[in-house]
Structure formats: C-alpha cells, structure tokens
Write an enzyme that holds these catalytic residues in place. Sequence first.
Site, PDB file in Angstrom:
ATOM      1  N   GLY A  29       0.826  -1.210   0.000  1.00 30.83           N
ATOM      2  CA  GLY A  29       0.000   0.000   0.000  1.00 30.83           C
ATOM      3  C   GLY A  29       0.857   1.255   0.000  1.00 30.83           C
ATOM      4  O   GLY A  29       2.096   1.180   0.101  1.00 30.83           O
ATOM      5  N   GLY A  82       0.576  -1.092   6.412  1.00 28.78           N
ATOM      6  CA  GLY A  82      -0.471  -0.078   6.569  1.00 28.78           C
ATOM      7  C   GLY A  82      -1.802  -0.683   6.982  1.00 28.78           C
ATOM      8  O   GLY A  82      -1.902  -1.887   7.237  1.00 28.78           O
ATOM      9  N   GLU A 103      -0.563 -10.715   3.451  1.00 32.51           N
ATOM     10  CA  GLU A 103      -0.265  -9.863   4.607  1.00 32.51           C
ATOM     11  C   GLU A 103      -0.529 -10.623   5.904  1.00 32.51           C
ATOM     12  O   GLU A 103       0.304 -10.619   6.818  1.00 32.51           O
ATOM     13  CB  GLU A 103      -1.111  -8.590   4.551  1.00 32.51           C
ATOM     14  CG  GLU A 103      -0.660  -7.631   3.465  1.00 32.51           C
ATOM     15  CD  GLU A 103      -1.593  -6.453   3.250  1.00 32.51           C
ATOM     16  OE1 GLU A 103      -1.155  -5.464   2.669  1.00 32.51           O
ATOM     17  OE2 GLU A 103      -2.770  -6.525   3.634  1.00 32.51           O
TER      18      GLU A 103
END
Length: 228
Positions: A29, A82, A103
């Site tokens: 991101g 993020g 992630e």
Amino acid sequence: MNADDQKQAAGAAAAALVEPGMKVGLGTGSTAVWFVRALAERRLERLRCVPTSEATAALARELGLPLAELDAVGTLDLTVDGADEVGPGLALIKGAGGALLREKLVWEASARCVCIADASKRVLRLGAFTLPVEVVPFGAKSTVNRICDVLSEFEIGALPRLRSREGVPVRTDGGNLLYDVACGRIDDPAALGAALKSLTGVVEHGLFLDLADEALIATDAGVERLTP
Ligand code: 5RP
C-alpha cells in the site's frame, strides 16, 4: 501536513525500528511504500525481507533490498504494514490493496507487527471503510450467497460488491476474487471474522484482530505510538 506527508513520516519512524540482520515483513500500500523506501535508504546489512505482494516485491527489488521467501525464513523479527482503519485495541481493517491473504500470513509469522498510518485511519469503531473478503473463483456466487447469510446474522444489510477494474474482476496475487462489504459498523469484529472464515469458499477477510503489537500514527503534531 497532508495525508501523504503523514504516511511518509510514519514509514520513516517504522524504518528506524529495523536493525541489521533482521528478518522483516514488508507491507503493501501507499504507506508501506514509504516504509520500504526509508528502509532501503538505511542500507542495513544482512537484512532478509519478505514482501506481502508482488507490487511490494517489485519495489523492494528495484531499491536493492534483499528478498526472501516466507518459508525460507520461517519466522520474522518485525513486519511493518499499513491499514485502512485502526480501531480500538488496534483492531484493523486491511486489504484495500488486495494483499490481505499474504499480509496476514506474514503478520502471523512475525514476532512484532507494527501498523503505520496517517491520522485519517483512526476510528472509534470499525466498519465505515469497506471490508474485503477474498473468495475462491470456483462457486463464487454460492459463496457470496452464504456470505450474505452471515452478514444478515450480524444485521449488516450491505451486499458484497465484486472488486473490478475497468469492468474486469480484480484477481489477488493468489488468483482469487475480492468482494468488498460496506458494513457501515461492525459491532463484534471477532465474531464476524470467525463466521466469515468458517465458510468454505472464503479464503480470508480483512479483519486483522489481535495481530498488531503497536501502531505508529502520524499526525500534524508528530508520530504517535499506540499499543493495544
Ligand atoms: C493492502 C493493505 C494496505 O496496507 C491498506 O489498504 C492501506 O493502504 P494505504 O497505505 O495505501 O492507505 O491492506 O492490502
């Protein structure tokens, strides 16, 4: 300070946490990009970096950061990434960048997870931002019907919207589809996350609960450090 300046400040603050020889998870991101850039500028020795997306891998490669496979390193010292919303107890919504599955795998393999964000990401309750749900393409419509049943159990009336770009469904790095749910409010994130995860066609969802050890939130007054 605009949001991008704040993202840069949060990224730089997180890069200062990295020490030579660490195994580091690289988030995905626009905020994570600032972290990756700041980390590369430090030119630390013996780093091994595990990227959470092909996009982050490409950037890290371009900047000369040494990459490794998650399975080759096993566990990570630190992951920095993020978030789309940072709620109470550092409950997060992630996945606007579509990398939620990798992630979450990288976060779960990390001894320390640091969320970095600009001040706009802080919320009192999760749900104003859409919640992504990653679904296998086979039988996706049936899975979405079952997701709707779960949502109605939680009194969420929104229909999952297939994420697409220029009319073409977005595929994740794992080849799956993404459905975004405009929940409005999520009163019980743990129960909703567990119910979604129990559906066979659901690969993962964007609720990151009990995973962040700290958050570095950049405000005009400086970078604020939050813990759960
Ligand atoms: C990608 C993510 C991102 O970390 C999240 O969407 C925040 O992105 P940005 O820093 O661009 O606001 O979860 O899957």
